[in-house]
Design an enzyme around this catalytic site. Structure first.
Site, PDB file in Angstrom:
ATOM      1  N   ALA A 148      25.994  23.728  88.766  1.00 59.74           N
ATOM      2  CA  ALA A 148      27.113  23.558  89.800  1.00 59.74           C
ATOM      3  C   ALA A 148      28.376  23.412  89.073  1.00 59.74           C
ATOM      4  O   ALA A 148      29.387  23.525  89.723  1.00 59.74           O
ATOM      5  CB  ALA A 148      26.679  22.377  90.698  1.00 59.74           C
TER       6      ALA A 148
ATOM      7  N   GLY B 236      29.343  24.900  86.489  1.00 60.65           N
ATOM      8  CA  GLY B 236      29.982  25.841  85.682  1.00 60.65           C
ATOM      9  C   GLY B 236      30.954  27.143  86.469  1.00 60.65           C
ATOM     10  O   GLY B 236      31.354  26.686  87.473  1.00 60.65           O
TER      11      GLY B 236
ATOM     12  N   ILE C 220      30.584  30.018  87.720  1.00 60.27           N
ATOM     13  CA  ILE C 220      29.977  30.517  88.981  1.00 60.27           C
ATOM     14  C   ILE C 220      30.028  29.508  90.026  1.00 60.27           C
ATOM     15  O   ILE C 220      30.418  29.468  91.147  1.00 60.27           O
ATOM     16  CB  ILE C 220      28.649  31.448  88.855  1.00 60.27           C
ATOM     17  CG1 ILE C 220      28.901  32.561  87.954  1.00 60.27           C
ATOM     18  CG2 ILE C 220      28.189  31.743  90.178  1.00 60.27           C
ATOM     19  CD1 ILE C 220      27.589  33.350  87.655  1.00 60.27           C
ATOM     20  N   GLY C 221      29.504  28.389  89.558  1.00 62.04           N
ATOM     21  CA  GLY C 221      29.477  27.189  90.669  1.00 62.04           C
ATOM     22  C   GLY C 221      30.775  26.800  91.239  1.00 62.04           C
ATOM     23  O   GLY C 221      30.850  26.610  92.272  1.00 62.04           O
TER      24      GLY C 221
ATOM     25  N   ASN D 122      15.130  29.862  78.541  1.00 58.55           N
ATOM     26  CA  ASN D 122      15.190  30.009  79.815  1.00 58.55           C
ATOM     27  C   ASN D 122      13.770  29.831  80.370  1.00 58.55           C
ATOM     28  O   ASN D 122      13.805  29.063  81.560  1.00 58.55           O
ATOM     29  CB  ASN D 122      16.132  31.156  80.067  1.00 58.55           C
ATOM     30  CG  ASN D 122      17.369  30.938  79.974  1.00 58.55           C
ATOM     31  OD1 ASN D 122      18.079  30.113  80.896  1.00 58.55           O
ATOM     32  ND2 ASN D 122      17.976  31.662  79.093  1.00 58.55           N
TER      33      ASN D 122
ATOM     34  N   GLN E 242      11.844  23.767  86.588  1.00 62.78           N
ATOM     35  CA  GLN E 242      12.494  23.852  87.992  1.00 62.78           C
ATOM     36  C   GLN E 242      11.583  24.409  88.879  1.00 62.78           C
ATOM     37  O   GLN E 242      11.623  23.832  90.408  1.00 62.78           O
ATOM     38  CB  GLN E 242      13.692  24.687  87.757  1.00 62.78           C
ATOM     39  CG  GLN E 242      14.919  23.938  87.135  1.00 62.78           C
ATOM     40  CD  GLN E 242      16.244  24.630  87.133  1.00 62.78           C
ATOM     41  OE1 GLN E 242      16.511  25.614  87.841  1.00 62.78           O
ATOM     42  NE2 GLN E 242      17.072  24.007  86.653  1.00 62.78           N
TER      43      GLN E 242
ATOM     44  N   VAL F  91      20.195  33.302  89.649  1.00 58.94           N
ATOM     45  CA  VAL F  91      21.159  34.083  89.460  1.00 58.94           C
ATOM     46  C   VAL F  91      21.353  34.183  87.732  1.00 58.94           C
ATOM     47  O   VAL F  91      21.640  34.755  87.044  1.00 58.94           O
ATOM     48  CB  VAL F  91      22.579  33.454  89.810  1.00 58.94           C
ATOM     49  CG1 VAL F  91      24.026  34.091  89.211  1.00 58.94           C
ATOM     50  CG2 VAL F  91      22.574  33.527  91.300  1.00 58.94           C
ATOM     51  N   GLY F  92      20.771  33.007  87.195  1.00 53.92           N
ATOM     52  CA  GLY F  92      21.047  32.641  85.785  1.00 53.92           C
ATOM     53  C   GLY F  92      20.181  33.580  84.998  1.00 53.92           C
ATOM     54  O   GLY F  92      19.000  33.921  85.518  1.00 53.92           O
TER      55      GLY F  92
ATOM     56  N   ASP G 184      25.111  44.075  91.226  1.00 59.75           N
ATOM     57  CA  ASP G 184      24.909  45.472  90.695  1.00 59.75           C
ATOM     58  C   ASP G 184      25.091  46.324  91.880  1.00 59.75           C
ATOM     59  O   ASP G 184      25.765  47.371  91.700  1.00 59.75           O
ATOM     60  CB  ASP G 184      23.581  45.486  90.159  1.00 59.75           C
ATOM     61  CG  ASP G 184      23.437  44.292  89.072  1.00 59.75           C
ATOM     62  OD1 ASP G 184      24.264  44.308  88.112  1.00 59.75           O
ATOM     63  OD2 ASP G 184      22.591  43.687  89.094  1.00 59.75           O
TER      64      ASP G 184
ATOM     65  N   HIS H 149      18.251  43.297  86.256  1.00 57.61           N
ATOM     66  CA  HIS H 149      19.497  43.110  86.190  1.00 57.61           C
ATOM     67  C   HIS H 149      19.952  43.051  84.692  1.00 57.61           C
ATOM     68  O   HIS H 149      20.235  41.963  84.181  1.00 57.61           O
ATOM     69  CB  HIS H 149      20.180  41.721  86.873  1.00 57.61           C
ATOM     70  CG  HIS H 149      21.511  41.153  86.493  1.00 57.61           C
ATOM     71  ND1 HIS H 149      22.479  41.937  86.679  1.00 57.61           N
ATOM     72  CD2 HIS H 149      21.858  40.420  85.602  1.00 57.61           C
ATOM     73  CE1 HIS H 149      23.458  41.350  86.269  1.00 57.61           C
ATOM     74  NE2 HIS H 149      23.227  40.194  85.481  1.00 57.61           N
TER      75      HIS H 149
HETATM   76  P1  NAX Z   1      28.747  28.705  82.796  1.00 57.08           P
HETATM   77  O1  NAX Z   1      28.064  28.449  81.514  1.00 57.08           O
HETATM   78  O2  NAX Z   1      29.872  28.522  83.224  1.00 57.08           O
HETATM   79  O3  NAX Z   1      27.843  27.505  83.849  1.00 57.08           O
HETATM   80  C1  NAX Z   1      26.334  27.615  83.674  1.00 57.08           C
HETATM   81  C2  NAX Z   1      26.285  26.012  84.120  1.00 57.08           C
HETATM   82  O4  NAX Z   1      24.835  25.694  84.011  1.00 57.08           O
HETATM   83  C3  NAX Z   1      26.805  24.928  82.905  1.00 57.08           C
HETATM   84  O5  NAX Z   1      27.934  24.007  83.592  1.00 57.08           O
HETATM   85  C4  NAX Z   1      25.576  24.244  82.506  1.00 57.08           C
HETATM   86  O6  NAX Z   1      25.795  22.883  82.044  1.00 57.08           O
HETATM   87  C5  NAX Z   1      24.766  24.650  83.453  1.00 57.08           C
HETATM   88  N1  NAX Z   1      23.310  24.339  83.149  1.00 57.08           N
HETATM   89  C6  NAX Z   1      22.759  24.955  82.105  1.00 57.08           C
HETATM   90  N2  NAX Z   1      21.557  24.705  81.876  1.00 57.08           N
HETATM   91  C7  NAX Z   1      21.117  24.050  83.208  1.00 57.08           C
HETATM   92  C8  NAX Z   1      20.039  23.494  83.717  1.00 57.08           C
HETATM   93  N3  NAX Z   1      18.857  23.555  83.058  1.00 57.08           N
HETATM   94  N4  NAX Z   1      19.922  22.885  84.777  1.00 57.08           N
HETATM   95  C9  NAX Z   1      21.213  22.694  85.555  1.00 57.08           C
HETATM   96  N5  NAX Z   1      22.262  23.220  84.788  1.00 57.08           N
HETATM   97  C10 NAX Z   1      22.300  23.779  83.828  1.00 57.08           C
HETATM   98  O7  NAX Z   1      27.912  30.107  83.167  1.00 57.08           O
HETATM   99  P2  NAX Z   1      28.329  30.872  84.425  1.00 57.08           P
HETATM  100  O8  NAX Z   1      29.487  31.970  84.114  1.00 57.08           O
HETATM  101  O9  NAX Z   1      28.295  30.258  85.732  1.00 57.08           O
HETATM  102  O10 NAX Z   1      27.049  31.836  84.555  1.00 57.08           O
HETATM  103  C11 NAX Z   1      25.724  31.314  85.012  1.00 57.08           C
HETATM  104  C12 NAX Z   1      24.669  32.227  84.740  1.00 57.08           C
HETATM  105  O11 NAX Z   1      24.707  33.388  85.595  1.00 57.08           O
HETATM  106  C13 NAX Z   1      24.527  32.717  83.500  1.00 57.08           C
HETATM  107  O12 NAX Z   1      22.993  32.482  82.982  1.00 57.08           O
HETATM  108  C14 NAX Z   1      25.057  34.236  83.384  1.00 57.08           C
HETATM  109  O13 NAX Z   1      24.156  35.119  82.659  1.00 57.08           O
HETATM  110  C15 NAX Z   1      24.519  34.589  84.797  1.00 57.08           C
HETATM  111  N6  NAX Z   1      25.052  35.847  85.603  1.00 57.08           N
HETATM  112  C16 NAX Z   1      24.112  36.442  86.560  1.00 57.08           C
HETATM  113  C17 NAX Z   1      24.672  37.551  87.177  1.00 57.08           C
HETATM  114  C18 NAX Z   1      23.745  38.244  87.895  1.00 57.08           C
HETATM  115  O14 NAX Z   1      24.051  39.323  88.425  1.00 57.08           O
HETATM  116  N7  NAX Z   1      22.246  37.969  88.150  1.00 57.08           N
HETATM  117  C19 NAX Z   1      26.100  37.911  87.096  1.00 57.08           C
HETATM  118  C20 NAX Z   1      26.800  36.918  86.575  1.00 57.08           C
HETATM  119  C21 NAX Z   1      26.387  35.939  85.548  1.00 57.08           C
HETATM  120  O15 NAX Z   1      26.688  36.669  84.292  1.00 57.08           O
END
Ligand code: NAX
Length: 327
Positions: free
Chosen positions: A12, A14, A16-17, A107, A114, A131-132, A161, A189
């Site tokens: 949350a 990050g 995207i959050g 992951n 989770q 999303v991750g 996409d 994806h």
């Molecule tokens: P950020 O690195 O800005 O934010 C991710 C946040 O998640 C960080 O604040 C981190 O502390 C937190 N986090 C990590 N592991 C965690 C866990 N086990 N439990 C709770 N929080 C955790 O990344 P952001 O740009 O927000 O992207 C998030 C994810 O979306 C990435 O994996 C990225 O690859 C993925 N995406 C997926 C897309 C899709 O189309 N499916 C597109 C956009 C994005 O690239």
């Protein structure tokens, strides 16, 4: 007035959050009459928890009428308790020198934990979007780790996409994006995804008659697939607002319905279209309030079969890479 629903968001704090939470509580995801309680999960790291506090302060400062409560935690069982919706955004990013297989394993551990927590404490009707990245395989892992929840309730985000494919097609045809219907993005994806315009129409005309075939195969397909990399190149950081927008659209359509419009969702396969049963793969869907239906009976020609198998191969490799952890 409606009773509040509980929306869990991981990662949350990050990027995207940050682009996502304010839109959820402004009513763009579940409707302008639906109060929400946010249940936010971040890593137990000092830095992450501090950033989360800051985001919660800003949520408070918006005085959103629909925000019925916020909790911040590092415990998945607190974040997912009685949750009606979960947006699993947080994931382990690929670090310097990290192999793809390491990323998959790291992951997998997160999404096993989770998935189990969701199984244990979430609403039995919870609807989950992953999303991750790797999003499809992470969704598969969470789904398999939550055997007490319906498999259909786990989805992965292909909507970014899908939206990229819509805009690039509309741009080329010189038509408004809202006029494009029946877009499909098959598969993973990842750069192997297959944007398929064979069924697409624009203002009632076949899209494939409005753009040339060479452009479609040589420019369009790779441009849609590599758009994420182009954003990183331009912005110095990955897509955030457009990713959050796609997550909102995916959940809104799932919760409220698409009125017959096609959208792409990563969903559990029933074996149709030659996609092995149980895999999470992007397919065209329509939604009615609270449920999705796969668009059935589309013809798959030789080119499409080849493209769909290529992205399938990648998903099977990902699945095989993590399957020892699941048994
Ligand atoms: P950020 O690195 O800005 O934010 C991710 C946040 O998640 C960080 O604040 C981190 O502390 C937190 N986090 C990590 N592991 C965690 C866990 N086990 N439990 C709770 N929080 C955790 O990344 P952001 O740009 O927000 O992207 C998030 C994810 O979306 C990435 O994996 C990225 O690859 C993925 N995406 C997926 C897309 C899709 O189309 N499916 C597109 C956009 C994005 O690239």
């Amino acid at each position: 007035a409606k009773a509040p629903v509980r929306v869990a968001v991981t990662g949350a704090a990050g990027q995207i959050g940050y682009a996502l939470l304010f839109r959820i509580v402004s009513g763009e995801m579940l409707g302008r009459d639906q109060p929400v309680i946010l249940q936010l999960l971040e890593l137990p790291l000092e830095r992450a928890q501090r950033a989360l506090k800051g985001v919660m302060m800003e949520l408070e400062d918006c005085a959103f009428p629909l925000l019925a409560g916020v909790i911040g935690t590092s415990d998945p069982k607190v974040a997912f308790r009685d949750a009606d919706y979960a947006l699993l955004v947080g994931a382990r990013p690929r670090g310097r020198g990290m192999e793809r297989s390491d990323l998959l394993q790291e992951n997998a551990k997160i999404f096993i934990e989770q998935g189990r927590a969701l199984d244990e404490v979430a609403s039995r009707d919870i609807r989950v979007i992953v999303v991750g990245n790797p999003a499809n395989t992470n969704a598969l892992i969470a789904m398999k780790s939550a055997s007490g929840l319906p498999r259909e309730n786990f989805t992965s985000m292909m909507r970014l996409d899908h939206n990229r494919a819509l805009s690039m097609l509309a741009g080329r045809a010189g038509k408004p994006v809202a006029a494009v219907e029946r877009m499909v993005v098959w598969g993973n994806h990842s750069p192997t995804m297959y944007p398929d315009i064979r069924y697409a129409t624009i203002e009632g005309e076949r899209a494939s008659d409005l753009v040339d075939a060479a452009w479609y195969k040589e420019t369009y397909i790779p441009s849609v697939a590599k758009r994420g990399a182009a954003i990183i190149e331009a912005r110095g950081t990955s897509s955030a607002a457009s990713a959050a927008n796609a997550a909102i659209a995916h959940m809104r359509d799932w919760a409220l319905g698409t009125s017959g419009r096609w959208v792409t969702m990563g969903v559990v396969s029933d074996g149709s279209y030659g996609i092995p049963e149980g895999l999470v793969y992007g397919v065209p869907c329509t939604c009615e309030a609270g449920s999705w239906q796969r668009v059935e009976g589309l013809e798959i020609d030789a080119f499409s079969r080849q493209m769909m198998d290529r992205t399938l191969e990648e998903l099977l490799e990902e699945r095989d890479g993590i399957s020892p952890l699941l048994s």
